[in-house]
Design an enzyme around this catalytic site. Sequence first.
Site, PDB file in Angstrom:
ATOM      1  N   LYS A  34      22.943  14.995  62.762  1.00  0.00           N
ATOM      2  CA  LYS A  34      23.019  14.434  64.109  1.00  0.00           C
ATOM      3  C   LYS A  34      23.416  12.965  64.040  1.00  0.00           C
ATOM      4  O   LYS A  34      23.281  12.291  63.002  1.00  0.00           O
ATOM      5  CB  LYS A  34      21.688  14.590  64.846  1.00  0.00           C
ATOM      6  CG  LYS A  34      20.488  13.891  64.190  1.00  0.00           C
ATOM      7  CD  LYS A  34      20.381  12.403  64.515  1.00  0.00           C
ATOM      8  CE  LYS A  34      19.321  11.696  63.699  1.00  0.00           C
ATOM      9  NZ  LYS A  34      19.376  10.214  63.846  1.00  0.00           N
ATOM     10  N   ASP A  56      12.882  13.773  64.963  1.00  0.00           N
ATOM     11  CA  ASP A  56      14.191  14.347  65.249  1.00  0.00           C
ATOM     12  C   ASP A  56      14.245  15.863  65.083  1.00  0.00           C
ATOM     13  O   ASP A  56      15.271  16.481  65.385  1.00  0.00           O
ATOM     14  CB  ASP A  56      15.250  13.739  64.319  1.00  0.00           C
ATOM     15  CG  ASP A  56      15.390  12.238  64.480  1.00  0.00           C
ATOM     16  OD1 ASP A  56      14.990  11.714  65.532  1.00  0.00           O
ATOM     17  OD2 ASP A  56      15.904  11.599  63.545  1.00  0.00           O
TER      18      ASP A  56
END
Length: 321
Positions: free
Chosen positions: A11, A140
């Site tokens: 990401k 995350d």
Amino acid sequence: MERVTVRAFAKVNMRLEIKEKRPDGYHGIETLFRGIFLYDTVVLSKAKDGVALSCEGPAAKDLPEDNRNLAWQAADMLRNAFPDRIGGIRIRLYKRIPLNAGLGGGSADAAAVLTGIDRLFALDLGMEVLTDFAAKLGSDVAFCLQPLAAVGCGRGEKLRPANPGPSLWIVLVKPAFGMSTKAVYDNWDHLRTTQETDLSGAGASLALLLEGLRDNKPEHIWANMDNDLEKPAFLMEKRLSTYKQWIEEELARIDVRCGKVMLCGSGSTLAVYFPDEGSARQLAERLRVARRLGIGWDSGLPLILLAKTLDETDLNDRVYG
């Protein structure tokens, strides 16, 4: 089913605003997560008992294969939560996402393990339950369960879907050195308390960034991307400025539709965002040529990767048996 394979996508944070430190020791954040087509491969298979992890691949050096690894922790968490349904788990991790890079590689691996075990043992937990497990593992990990696009709040685990906008191409430049997330956050705290300085991008706005993505306006997108951790990271590690200058000099030598150069998370990767593939490939090639010519990096040669943002099709194909 005796085995399942999951792609663990990296990401980027297209915007990262840091809030005050919370009582639990984490900082509050508001961020725009975006998944990218750079992934580790996680292969899960059934075993009689315990958790076993083996790691290989170009980014596997120094990666722990025990309970210090988030992938191991994710498997052990589900095994303890469902002892009557899960026996042992064997994890084979092929690592491509570089370590200490700000790309969420460890979180991606943990999310892939949660997703894969749910499929392998037919737990049918649903996204809400998986998200609860993910939030216990790291800030995350919840996003990495469905890594398309989302706004993350709290410490990053509270998500709301976002319009992913147009496909973007990204050149990733990962120095041979990494950055400590904790150290960068600690330096952010230090700067906030010792200097009267604004660590946020002047005039940048999450709302305007989301609007730019929705309306497919690249210039609007670049103007509102920002990372509050960039200044504390650059002050800690002076070599980051050398890398950014190198990238900007190569950009100036070619005719490309230039986008945005920005630190990924807490670093050490620098990302250059483009609205088209051709421009990204031109820059990546120039950087690779310069690297081959022996530019003197005192810490070793940088890693240069090309990626694009994910679309729904990428996610549809990420789990297979």
